[in-house]
Design a protein around this motif. Structure first.
Motif, PDB file in Angstrom:
ATOM      1  N   ASP A   5     -13.869 -46.423  34.085  1.00 23.05           N
ATOM      2  CA  ASP A   5     -14.261 -47.904  33.349  1.00 23.05           C
ATOM      3  C   ASP A   5     -15.550 -47.404  32.487  1.00 23.05           C
ATOM      4  O   ASP A   5     -15.822 -48.207  31.630  1.00 23.05           O
ATOM      5  N   ASP A   6     -16.414 -46.598  32.879  1.00 26.22           N
ATOM      6  CA  ASP A   6     -17.694 -46.288  32.023  1.00 26.22           C
ATOM      7  C   ASP A   6     -17.258 -45.786  30.792  1.00 26.22           C
ATOM      8  O   ASP A   6     -18.037 -45.922  29.798  1.00 26.22           O
ATOM      9  N   LEU A   7     -16.207 -45.335  30.652  1.00 24.72           N
ATOM     10  CA  LEU A   7     -15.643 -44.568  29.322  1.00 24.72           C
ATOM     11  C   LEU A   7     -14.692 -45.573  28.453  1.00 24.72           C
ATOM     12  O   LEU A   7     -14.981 -45.945  27.238  1.00 24.72           O
ATOM     13  N   ILE A   8     -13.821 -46.232  29.258  1.00 24.13           N
ATOM     14  CA  ILE A   8     -13.045 -47.218  28.774  1.00 24.13           C
ATOM     15  C   ILE A   8     -13.611 -48.569  28.071  1.00 24.13           C
ATOM     16  O   ILE A   8     -13.575 -49.020  27.062  1.00 24.13           O
ATOM     17  N   GLU A   9     -14.420 -48.998  28.932  1.00 32.09           N
ATOM     18  CA  GLU A   9     -15.219 -50.323  28.493  1.00 32.09           C
ATOM     19  C   GLU A   9     -15.807 -50.467  27.580  1.00 32.09           C
ATOM     20  O   GLU A   9     -15.832 -51.238  26.521  1.00 32.09           O
ATOM     21  N   PRO A  10     -16.853 -49.442  27.185  1.00 35.82           N
ATOM     22  CA  PRO A  10     -17.735 -49.548  25.940  1.00 35.82           C
ATOM     23  C   PRO A  10     -16.912 -49.311  24.632  1.00 35.82           C
ATOM     24  O   PRO A  10     -17.286 -50.164  23.669  1.00 35.82           O
ATOM     25  N   ILE A  11     -15.907 -48.525  24.771  1.00 33.67           N
ATOM     26  CA  ILE A  11     -14.951 -48.507  23.586  1.00 33.67           C
ATOM     27  C   ILE A  11     -14.287 -49.572  23.478  1.00 33.67           C
ATOM     28  O   ILE A  11     -14.257 -50.181  22.153  1.00 33.67           O
ATOM     29  N   ARG A  12     -13.607 -50.211  24.230  1.00 32.29           N
ATOM     30  CA  ARG A  12     -12.931 -51.472  24.178  1.00 32.29           C
ATOM     31  C   ARG A  12     -13.506 -52.554  23.849  1.00 32.29           C
ATOM     32  O   ARG A  12     -13.274 -53.182  22.694  1.00 32.29           O
ATOM     33  N   LEU A  13     -14.911 -52.596  24.393  1.00 34.22           N
ATOM     34  CA  LEU A  13     -15.685 -53.981  24.112  1.00 34.22           C
ATOM     35  C   LEU A  13     -16.367 -53.746  22.825  1.00 34.22           C
ATOM     36  O   LEU A  13     -16.448 -54.534  22.043  1.00 34.22           O
ATOM     37  N   GLY A  14     -16.630 -52.502  22.414  1.00 40.92           N
ATOM     38  CA  GLY A  14     -16.935 -52.229  21.145  1.00 40.92           C
ATOM     39  C   GLY A  14     -16.082 -52.410  19.843  1.00 40.92           C
ATOM     40  O   GLY A  14     -16.777 -53.004  18.910  1.00 40.92           O
TER      41      GLY A  14
ATOM     42  N   SER B 199     -19.715 -47.703  12.010  1.00 41.38           N
ATOM     43  CA  SER B 199     -18.487 -46.927  11.935  1.00 41.38           C
ATOM     44  C   SER B 199     -18.364 -45.613  12.704  1.00 41.38           C
ATOM     45  O   SER B 199     -19.270 -44.865  12.273  1.00 41.38           O
ATOM     46  N   ILE B 200     -17.344 -45.347  13.438  1.00 42.02           N
ATOM     47  CA  ILE B 200     -17.325 -44.391  14.304  1.00 42.02           C
ATOM     48  C   ILE B 200     -15.973 -43.768  13.892  1.00 42.02           C
ATOM     49  O   ILE B 200     -15.001 -44.580  14.215  1.00 42.02           O
ATOM     50  N   SER B 201     -15.710 -42.480  13.673  1.00 41.08           N
ATOM     51  CA  SER B 201     -14.422 -41.608  13.646  1.00 41.08           C
ATOM     52  C   SER B 201     -14.341 -41.427  15.106  1.00 41.08           C
ATOM     53  O   SER B 201     -15.146 -40.326  15.596  1.00 41.08           O
TER      54      SER B 201
ATOM     55  N   TYR C  13     -11.904 -37.246  29.245  1.00 33.20           N
ATOM     56  CA  TYR C  13     -13.016 -36.460  28.680  1.00 33.20           C
ATOM     57  C   TYR C  13     -13.143 -36.675  27.275  1.00 33.20           C
ATOM     58  O   TYR C  13     -14.317 -36.923  26.492  1.00 33.20           O
ATOM     59  N   SER C  14     -12.026 -36.931  26.629  1.00 28.63           N
ATOM     60  CA  SER C  14     -11.990 -37.090  24.962  1.00 28.63           C
ATOM     61  C   SER C  14     -12.650 -38.518  24.972  1.00 28.63           C
ATOM     62  O   SER C  14     -12.907 -38.590  23.451  1.00 28.63           O
ATOM     63  N   LEU C  15     -12.816 -39.300  25.699  1.00 29.02           N
ATOM     64  CA  LEU C  15     -13.598 -40.720  25.469  1.00 29.02           C
ATOM     65  C   LEU C  15     -14.885 -40.566  25.618  1.00 29.02           C
ATOM     66  O   LEU C  15     -15.734 -41.496  25.073  1.00 29.02           O
ATOM     67  N   LYS C  16     -15.550 -39.606  26.283  1.00 26.08           N
ATOM     68  CA  LYS C  16     -16.798 -39.346  26.659  1.00 26.08           C
ATOM     69  C   LYS C  16     -17.919 -39.518  25.505  1.00 26.08           C
ATOM     70  O   LYS C  16     -18.853 -40.689  25.667  1.00 26.08           O
ATOM     71  N   LEU C  17     -17.599 -38.845  24.444  1.00 29.24           N
ATOM     72  CA  LEU C  17     -18.641 -38.894  23.484  1.00 29.24           C
ATOM     73  C   LEU C  17     -18.747 -40.282  22.617  1.00 29.24           C
ATOM     74  O   LEU C  17     -19.585 -40.635  22.297  1.00 29.24           O
ATOM     75  N   THR C  18     -17.440 -40.889  22.222  1.00 32.98           N
ATOM     76  CA  THR C  18     -17.308 -41.865  21.873  1.00 32.98           C
ATOM     77  C   THR C  18     -17.964 -43.210  22.616  1.00 32.98           C
ATOM     78  O   THR C  18     -18.827 -44.275  22.107  1.00 32.98           O
ATOM     79  N   ALA C  19     -17.712 -43.033  23.863  1.00 34.99           N
ATOM     80  CA  ALA C  19     -18.402 -43.995  24.929  1.00 34.99           C
ATOM     81  C   ALA C  19     -19.883 -44.431  24.753  1.00 34.99           C
ATOM     82  O   ALA C  19     -20.666 -45.140  24.690  1.00 34.99           O
ATOM     83  N   HIS C  20     -20.512 -42.908  24.849  1.00 29.64           N
ATOM     84  CA  HIS C  20     -21.748 -42.649  24.887  1.00 29.64           C
ATOM     85  C   HIS C  20     -22.624 -43.170  23.469  1.00 29.64           C
ATOM     86  O   HIS C  20     -23.463 -43.689  23.349  1.00 29.64           O
ATOM     87  N   ASP C  21     -21.862 -42.758  22.405  1.00 28.22           N
ATOM     88  CA  ASP C  21     -22.221 -43.046  20.808  1.00 28.22           C
ATOM     89  C   ASP C  21     -22.416 -44.655  21.024  1.00 28.22           C
ATOM     90  O   ASP C  21     -23.169 -45.112  20.321  1.00 28.22           O
TER      91      ASP C  21
ATOM     92  N   PHE D  51     -17.624 -50.290  15.318  1.00 32.45           N
ATOM     93  CA  PHE D  51     -18.077 -50.690  16.925  1.00 32.45           C
ATOM     94  C   PHE D  51     -19.320 -51.471  16.861  1.00 32.45           C
ATOM     95  O   PHE D  51     -20.149 -51.048  16.284  1.00 32.45           O
ATOM     96  N   VAL D  52     -19.415 -52.402  17.871  1.00 30.06           N
ATOM     97  CA  VAL D  52     -20.685 -53.182  18.139  1.00 30.06           C
ATOM     98  C   VAL D  52     -20.514 -53.706  19.538  1.00 30.06           C
ATOM     99  O   VAL D  52     -19.547 -54.200  19.956  1.00 30.06           O
ATOM    100  N   LEU D  53     -21.544 -53.594  20.207  1.00 34.21           N
ATOM    101  CA  LEU D  53     -21.762 -54.418  21.460  1.00 34.21           C
ATOM    102  C   LEU D  53     -22.849 -55.248  21.430  1.00 34.21           C
ATOM    103  O   LEU D  53     -23.999 -55.039  21.397  1.00 34.21           O
ATOM    104  N   ASN D  54     -22.555 -56.721  21.333  1.00 34.17           N
ATOM    105  CA  ASN D  54     -23.354 -57.758  21.280  1.00 34.17           C
ATOM    106  C   ASN D  54     -23.590 -58.275  22.704  1.00 34.17           C
ATOM    107  O   ASN D  54     -23.016 -57.778  23.663  1.00 34.17           O
ATOM    108  N   ILE D  55     -24.377 -59.403  22.946  1.00 37.23           N
ATOM    109  CA  ILE D  55     -24.816 -59.604  24.015  1.00 37.23           C
ATOM    110  C   ILE D  55     -23.646 -60.041  24.888  1.00 37.23           C
ATOM    111  O   ILE D  55     -23.641 -59.684  26.070  1.00 37.23           O
TER     112      ILE D  55
END
Length: 128
Positions: free
Chosen positions: A48-57, A5-7, A82-90, A15-19
């Protein structure tokens, strides 16, 4: 893997990234997950490095694809990339490393040996 769970700027979500999501990330970002994470961490990311981890997560966490994509794009439009950067990283760190605060093995101080209920010092006579 369990969802995390991410705020973030879009609210509180699982958020979860499975296989399946990790494979989609590779395809959509033309790079492996660790490369995407490194690009985010070093500031050499593509959008897309920022968008895709969040969207898929979000999708891995249970949100419908029809809702996840537009939600991330709306947050991008409102707040900037830039506001998506920390969430994508997390999200990516959770997928690749797991819980950072979850130690491996037994906690310190756990004694797995059976004891008789008395310690050696309590059975010795005290010096006089």
């Amino acid at each position: 893997m369990e969802a995390k769970s991410i705020s973030w700027i879009g609210g509180q979500h699982a958020f979860v990234l499975n296989i399946g999501q990790l494979r989609a990330l590779q395809t959509n970002c033309n790079a492996g997950p660790e490369t995407v994470l490194a690009r985010i961490a070093t500031g050499t990311w593509f959008i897309d490095d920022l968008i895709e981890p969040i969207r898929l997560g979000l999708i891995g966490g249970g949100m419908e694809n029809a809702e996840a994509g537009p939600k991330v794009l709306h947050m991008l439009e409102l707040h900037g990339a830039y506001s998506l950067k920390l969430t994508a990283h997390d999200v990516l760190t959770h997928a690749l490393v797991g819980e950072v605060d979850d130690p491996v093995g037994e906690p310190d101080g756990v004694n797995l040996q059976e004891t008789s209920g008395s310690s050696p010092s309590s059975t010795k006579p005290e010096p006089q």
